[in-house]
Design a protein around this motif. Structure first.
Motif, PDB file in Angstrom:
ATOM      1  N   GLN A 126       0.816  -1.214   0.000  1.00  0.00           N
ATOM      2  CA  GLN A 126       0.000   0.000   0.000  1.00  0.00           C
ATOM      3  C   GLN A 126       0.850   1.265   0.000  1.00  0.00           C
ATOM      4  N   LYS A 127       2.100   1.143  -0.435  1.00  0.00           N
ATOM      5  CA  LYS A 127       2.997   2.295  -0.470  1.00  0.00           C
ATOM      6  C   LYS A 127       3.601   2.475  -1.853  1.00  0.00           C
ATOM      7  N   VAL A 128       3.706   3.729  -2.270  1.00  0.00           N
ATOM      8  CA  VAL A 128       4.326   4.074  -3.545  1.00  0.00           C
ATOM      9  C   VAL A 128       5.657   4.756  -3.260  1.00  0.00           C
ATOM     10  N   TYR A 129       6.722   4.271  -3.913  1.00  0.00           N
ATOM     11  CA  TYR A 129       8.062   4.827  -3.733  1.00  0.00           C
ATOM     12  C   TYR A 129       8.444   5.639  -4.965  1.00  0.00           C
ATOM     13  N   ILE A 130       8.744   6.922  -4.751  1.00  0.00           N
ATOM     14  CA  ILE A 130       9.212   7.817  -5.818  1.00  0.00           C
ATOM     15  C   ILE A 130      10.717   7.979  -5.653  1.00  0.00           C
ATOM     16  N   THR A 131      11.483   7.639  -6.698  1.00  0.00           N
ATOM     17  CA  THR A 131      12.938   7.670  -6.574  1.00  0.00           C
ATOM     18  C   THR A 131      13.578   8.620  -7.584  1.00  0.00           C
ATOM     19  N   CYS A 132      14.497   9.446  -7.073  1.00  0.00           N
ATOM     20  CA  CYS A 132      15.459  10.229  -7.859  1.00  0.00           C
ATOM     21  C   CYS A 132      14.787  11.128  -8.897  1.00  0.00           C
ATOM     22  N   GLY A 133      15.414  11.338 -10.065  1.00  0.00           N
ATOM     23  CA  GLY A 133      14.890  12.225 -11.096  1.00  0.00           C
ATOM     24  C   GLY A 133      15.725  13.479 -11.277  1.00  0.00           C
ATOM     25  N   LEU A 134      15.185  14.414 -12.049  1.00  0.00           N
ATOM     26  CA  LEU A 134      15.806  15.721 -12.291  1.00  0.00           C
ATOM     27  C   LEU A 134      14.925  16.818 -11.711  1.00  0.00           C
ATOM     28  N   LEU A 173      18.877  14.118  -8.677  1.00  0.00           N
ATOM     29  CA  LEU A 173      18.329  13.904  -7.338  1.00  0.00           C
ATOM     30  C   LEU A 173      18.594  12.473  -6.877  1.00  0.00           C
ATOM     31  N   ASN A 174      18.734  12.313  -5.565  1.00  0.00           N
ATOM     32  CA  ASN A 174      18.869  10.957  -5.007  1.00  0.00           C
ATOM     33  C   ASN A 174      17.896  10.733  -3.847  1.00  0.00           C
ATOM     34  N   SER A 175      16.831  11.504  -3.823  1.00  0.00           N
ATOM     35  CA  SER A 175      15.858  11.394  -2.739  1.00  0.00           C
ATOM     36  C   SER A 175      14.868  10.266  -3.005  1.00  0.00           C
ATOM     37  N   LYS A 177      15.095   8.088   4.216  1.00  0.00           N
ATOM     38  CA  LYS A 177      16.514   8.418   4.166  1.00  0.00           C
ATOM     39  C   LYS A 177      17.302   7.154   3.855  1.00  0.00           C
ATOM     40  N   VAL A 178      17.982   7.177   2.724  1.00  0.00           N
ATOM     41  CA  VAL A 178      18.719   6.009   2.246  1.00  0.00           C
ATOM     42  C   VAL A 178      20.207   6.338   2.188  1.00  0.00           C
ATOM     43  N   GLU A 179      20.993   5.535   2.826  1.00  0.00           N
ATOM     44  CA  GLU A 179      22.440   5.746   2.841  1.00  0.00           C
ATOM     45  C   GLU A 179      23.081   5.141   1.598  1.00  0.00           C
ATOM     46  N   GLY A 180      23.871   5.956   0.897  1.00  0.00           N
ATOM     47  CA  GLY A 180      24.653   5.451  -0.227  1.00  0.00           C
ATOM     48  C   GLY A 180      23.965   5.443  -1.570  1.00  0.00           C
ATOM     49  N   LEU A 181      22.795   6.066  -1.706  1.00  0.00           N
ATOM     50  CA  LEU A 181      22.081   6.056  -2.987  1.00  0.00           C
ATOM     51  C   LEU A 181      22.659   7.111  -3.920  1.00  0.00           C
ATOM     52  N   LEU A 182      23.043   6.683  -5.129  1.00  0.00           N
ATOM     53  CA  LEU A 182      23.577   7.612  -6.115  1.00  0.00           C
ATOM     54  C   LEU A 182      22.451   8.416  -6.761  1.00  0.00           C
ATOM     55  N   VAL A 239      23.053  -1.107 -11.792  1.00  0.00           N
ATOM     56  CA  VAL A 239      21.765  -1.344 -11.166  1.00  0.00           C
ATOM     57  C   VAL A 239      21.916  -0.998  -9.694  1.00  0.00           C
ATOM     58  N   GLY A 240      21.098  -0.071  -9.220  1.00  0.00           N
ATOM     59  CA  GLY A 240      21.113   0.268  -7.807  1.00  0.00           C
ATOM     60  C   GLY A 240      20.111  -0.585  -7.052  1.00  0.00           C
ATOM     61  N   MET A 241      20.360  -0.804  -5.779  1.00  0.00           N
ATOM     62  CA  MET A 241      19.435  -1.574  -4.963  1.00  0.00           C
ATOM     63  C   MET A 241      19.268  -0.903  -3.606  1.00  0.00           C
ATOM     64  N   ILE A 242      18.018  -0.665  -3.206  1.00  0.00           N
ATOM     65  CA  ILE A 242      17.719  -0.124  -1.889  1.00  0.00           C
ATOM     66  C   ILE A 242      17.190  -1.263  -1.028  1.00  0.00           C
ATOM     67  N   ASP A 243      17.957  -1.640  -0.021  1.00  0.00           N
ATOM     68  CA  ASP A 243      17.524  -2.679   0.921  1.00  0.00           C
ATOM     69  C   ASP A 243      16.541  -2.036   1.901  1.00  0.00           C
ATOM     70  N   LEU A 244      15.290  -2.440   1.842  1.00  0.00           N
ATOM     71  CA  LEU A 244      14.262  -1.815   2.665  1.00  0.00           C
ATOM     72  C   LEU A 244      14.306  -2.261   4.124  1.00  0.00           C
ATOM     73  N   THR A 245      15.135  -3.254   4.441  1.00  0.00           N
ATOM     74  CA  THR A 245      15.290  -3.650   5.845  1.00  0.00           C
ATOM     75  C   THR A 245      16.312  -2.783   6.566  1.00  0.00           C
ATOM     76  N   THR A 246      17.294  -2.255   5.811  1.00  0.00           N
ATOM     77  CA  THR A 246      18.351  -1.440   6.423  1.00  0.00           C
ATOM     78  C   THR A 246      18.377  -0.011   5.889  1.00  0.00           C
ATOM     79  N   ASN A 247      17.559   0.271   4.844  1.00  0.00           N
ATOM     80  CA  ASN A 247      17.565   1.582   4.180  1.00  0.00           C
ATOM     81  C   ASN A 247      18.963   1.950   3.688  1.00  0.00           C
ATOM     82  N   THR A 248      19.646   0.953   3.159  1.00  0.00           N
ATOM     83  CA  THR A 248      20.988   1.128   2.622  1.00  0.00           C
ATOM     84  C   THR A 248      20.971   0.802   1.140  1.00  0.00           C
ATOM     85  N   ALA A 249      21.723   1.576   0.351  1.00  0.00           N
ATOM     86  CA  ALA A 249      21.775   1.365  -1.093  1.00  0.00           C
ATOM     87  C   ALA A 249      23.099   0.741  -1.503  1.00  0.00           C
ATOM     88  N   PHE A 250      23.010  -0.126  -2.521  1.00  0.00           N
ATOM     89  CA  PHE A 250      24.189  -0.745  -3.123  1.00  0.00           C
ATOM     90  C   PHE A 250      24.150  -0.487  -4.624  1.00  0.00           C
TER      91      PHE A 250
END
Length: 306
Positions: A167-175, A182-184, A199-204, A234-245
């Motif tokens: 039931q959640k929509v995630y909006i990522t990055c953009g111009l 943007l990396n929000s 807040k995601v740590e390490g997201l490009l 390919v970026g990955m946001i781990d939703l358990t730790t809010n960390t990006a790889f």
């Protein structure tokens, strides 16, 4: 697939009609509208969403920066493909108009009270402004409702991406309005009708990417990061730790370069299939990717655990 910019009959142009791509045989079939009034036209930077009843919904887009499509058009997939053989033509119908016609917006499907709705955010408008407007389109009544502006509503942006997780929509990055990368990550909760910031740590920062949800992670496929050392990533946001790889695909072939922007991607079984993509390059002019790319999701997830 529908629309976009590509090569048709040895010419570079906006593409007409629908293309049915068979991922098994890697063959492509082109279908043109059989209706005298072509509601789809030749558009690019639109969105196309697939409802559970196999209806395709095309929203917005443009043919030129000043000619914006306001129409929302539906196409029934079941009438296009029968016995695994695509027809030569299709019929599209206009179901409504956008309250704010846009291009380079995002759209994803979310369930509200058991009804499929299409969640639309941002994009560019007819006067080339960058929007932070958010609308929800009911797929039964074809009526729009506007989400009120809130404290944590994402800033105006285009060329971002959205994906639904429950039931959640995630909006990522953009111009941004200033064309800044943007990396929000912003999250809209359908149940409470409120925005929040993740807040995601390490997201490009990136734009012109696509996103998918898989195994408690959001995958950001391709996009332009502005960094030369992650051209096929390919970026990955781990939703358990809010960390990006970030993962590189390890693709190197100067004869057949791969540009992971302006592409389409979708999840098929345990793979992400990437089709299309390309752009204008200083070194070799206009480029279109000539092949599809498949990414094995289990392999990618194993790499993130190392």
């Amino acid at each position: 697939m529908f629309g976009g910019f590509g090569q048709f009959q040895k010419r570079h142009q906006r593409l007409p009609g629908l293309m049915c791509y068979d991922i098994i045989s890697q063959s492509c079939y082109i279908m043109l509208s059989s209706d005298a009034q072509d509601y789809l036209g030749e558009r690019m930077f639109h969105t196309m969403s697939k409802l559970s009843n196999n209806t395709l919904i095309v929203i917005g887009g443009r043919s030129s920066p000043k000619k914006i499509f306001s129409s929302v058009v539906s196409i029934n997939c079941e009438k296009i493909i029968k016995n695994h053989e695509p027809k030569d033509s299709f019929i599209a119908k206009k179901v409504t108009d956008m309250p704010l016609p846009s291009w380079r917006h995002s759209a994803c499907i979310v369930l509200i009270a058991g009804i499929e709705n299409i969640f639309i955010f941002g994009g560019r408008t007819s006067n080339n402004d960058v929007s932070d407007c958010c609308y929800v389109l009911n797929s039964e009544s074809w009526s729009f409702s506007k989400v009120p502006h809130q404290e944590f509503t994402p800033s105006p942006r285009h060329s971002h991406s959205s994906t639904c997780v429950g039931q959640k929509v995630y909006i990522t990055c953009g111009l941004s309005e200033e064309e800044e990368f943007l990396n929000s990550v912003h999250v809209f909760d359908v149940e409470t009708y409120t925005w929040s910031v993740l807040k995601v740590e390490g997201l490009l920062p990136r734009y012109s990417h696509t996103t998918h949800y898989y195994n408690n992670a959001i995958l950001l496929v391709g996009g332009i990061t502005g960094l030369s050392y992650v051209p096929y990533s390919v970026g990955m946001i781990d939703l358990t730790t809010n960390t990006a790889f970030e993962f590189t695909l390890g693709y190197e072939d100067p004869e057949y370069p791969l540009i992971l922007s302006n592409h389409c991607s979708y999840v098929h079984e345990d793979n992400i299939i990437i089709t299309g993509g390309g752009g204008n390059c200083f070194s070799f002019g206009t480029h279109f990717n000539k092949f599809d790319v498949s990414i094995e999701l289990p392999t990618l997830m194993c790499l993130s655990n190392k």
